[in-house]
Design a protein around this motif. Structure first.
Motif, PDB file in Angstrom:
ATOM      1  N   ASN A   5       0.894  -1.141   0.044  1.00  0.00           N
ATOM      2  CA  ASN A   5       0.137   0.095   0.061  1.00  0.00           C
ATOM      3  C   ASN A   5       0.916   1.261   0.149  1.00  0.00           C
ATOM      4  O   ASN A   5       0.413   2.168  -0.739  1.00  0.00           O
ATOM      5  N   SER A   6       1.921   1.264   0.662  1.00  0.00           N
ATOM      6  CA  SER A   6       2.698   2.445   0.908  1.00  0.00           C
ATOM      7  C   SER A   6       3.538   2.703  -0.378  1.00  0.00           C
ATOM      8  O   SER A   6       3.682   3.713  -0.910  1.00  0.00           O
ATOM      9  N   ARG A   7       3.805   1.447  -1.073  1.00  0.00           N
ATOM     10  CA  ARG A   7       4.789   1.523  -2.182  1.00  0.00           C
ATOM     11  C   ARG A   7       3.619   2.380  -3.505  1.00  0.00           C
ATOM     12  O   ARG A   7       3.956   2.951  -4.373  1.00  0.00           O
ATOM     13  N   LEU A   8       2.359   1.677  -3.366  1.00  0.00           N
ATOM     14  CA  LEU A   8       1.220   1.967  -4.331  1.00  0.00           C
ATOM     15  C   LEU A   8       1.125   3.550  -4.336  1.00  0.00           C
ATOM     16  O   LEU A   8       1.082   4.373  -5.233  1.00  0.00           O
ATOM     17  N   ASP A   9       0.953   3.972  -2.946  1.00  0.00           N
ATOM     18  CA  ASP A   9       0.838   5.400  -2.767  1.00  0.00           C
ATOM     19  C   ASP A   9       2.008   6.316  -3.152  1.00  0.00           C
ATOM     20  O   ASP A   9       1.606   7.317  -3.819  1.00  0.00           O
TER      21      ASP A   9
END
Length: 228
Positions: free
Chosen positions: A125-129
């Motif tokens: 999720n953090s990489r996607l964000d």
């Protein structure tokens, strides 16, 4: 005898009159001719002087006009050179900024693919964000400065933005388990992402080459970066 005397006197008088009148006529004719030539020469001399004066004035005025025109053209050329130099500086600045932003997107997007392909779901999720924010930052910057970019690069950027938006959306659904995936879907996803990173890399190379040309360096770039 007396008769002969009168005839001789008469003949002498006639002869004197004839020859005397002829000489006088010649003198009068010569005088008129000389006077006429003198007047003509005087008129010609005055005309020649005025003509030379007029020519000199015309040349002086022409030289002044030419010099003024040359000066104006020189000033205009310098102004255009300055405007062009500033425009080139601005183009170089925009290209450098776009390059930095797409470089960041390249590695953040690559990180998503790399972790996903290795089965590492922690932190997805953090990489996607981060990748989504990088895409948004790139779009907001280049979309209002697109006129400074080469036409081909601008078109490729617009196409890339559309494709990467769809791809990140697909990745988000996969991360959140809202879309059913299998092994084939995973393989398709990886191929799509590899294609996308390839497109990003191509745009980076285009920007590198354009920037180098602006700097006077005609060496073409063929960078081969790898985020693995």
């Amino acid at each position: 005898m007396l008769e002969n005397f009168f005839l001789a006197v008469a003949s002498s008088v006639v002869t004197s009159l004839v020859f005397g009148g002829g000489i006088a006529g010649v003198i009068v004719w010569l005088s008129k001719t000389w006077l006429s030539e003198r007047i003509k020469n005087q008129i010609k001399s005055e005309y020649d002087q005025k003509l030379e004066t007029h020519k000199a004035e015309l040349k002086r005025d022409s030289d002044i006009l030419i010099e003024r025109t040359r000066s104006k053209l020189s000033i205009s050329a310098k102004e255009n050179e300055l405007k062009f130099a500033r425009l080139q500086e601005r183009r170089a600045e925009v290209i450098a900024d776009v390059y930095a932003k797409i470089h960041k997107l390249y590695f953040l997007f690559g990180a998503c693919i790399l972790m996903f392909s290795r089965g590492d779901t922690a932190g997805n999720n953090s990489r996607l964000d981060a990748a989504t924010a990088a895409r948004s930052d790139l779009y907001q910057y280049y979309s209002i400065r697109i006129i400074f970019l080469p036409q081909k690069t601008a078109e490729n950027l617009q196409k890339l933005d559309e494709e990467i938006t769809v791809t990140l959306g697909k990745f988000a659904r996969r991360v959140n388990n809202t879309e059913q995936w299998d092994d084939k879907t995973d393989q398709d996803w990886i191929e799509i992402c590899n294609h996308m990173t390839g497109e990003i890399k191509n745009i980076k190379i285009e920007l590198e080459n354009e920037f180098r040309q602006l700097m006077g360096d005609n060496t073409l770039s063929n960078s081969d970066e790898d985020f693995s």
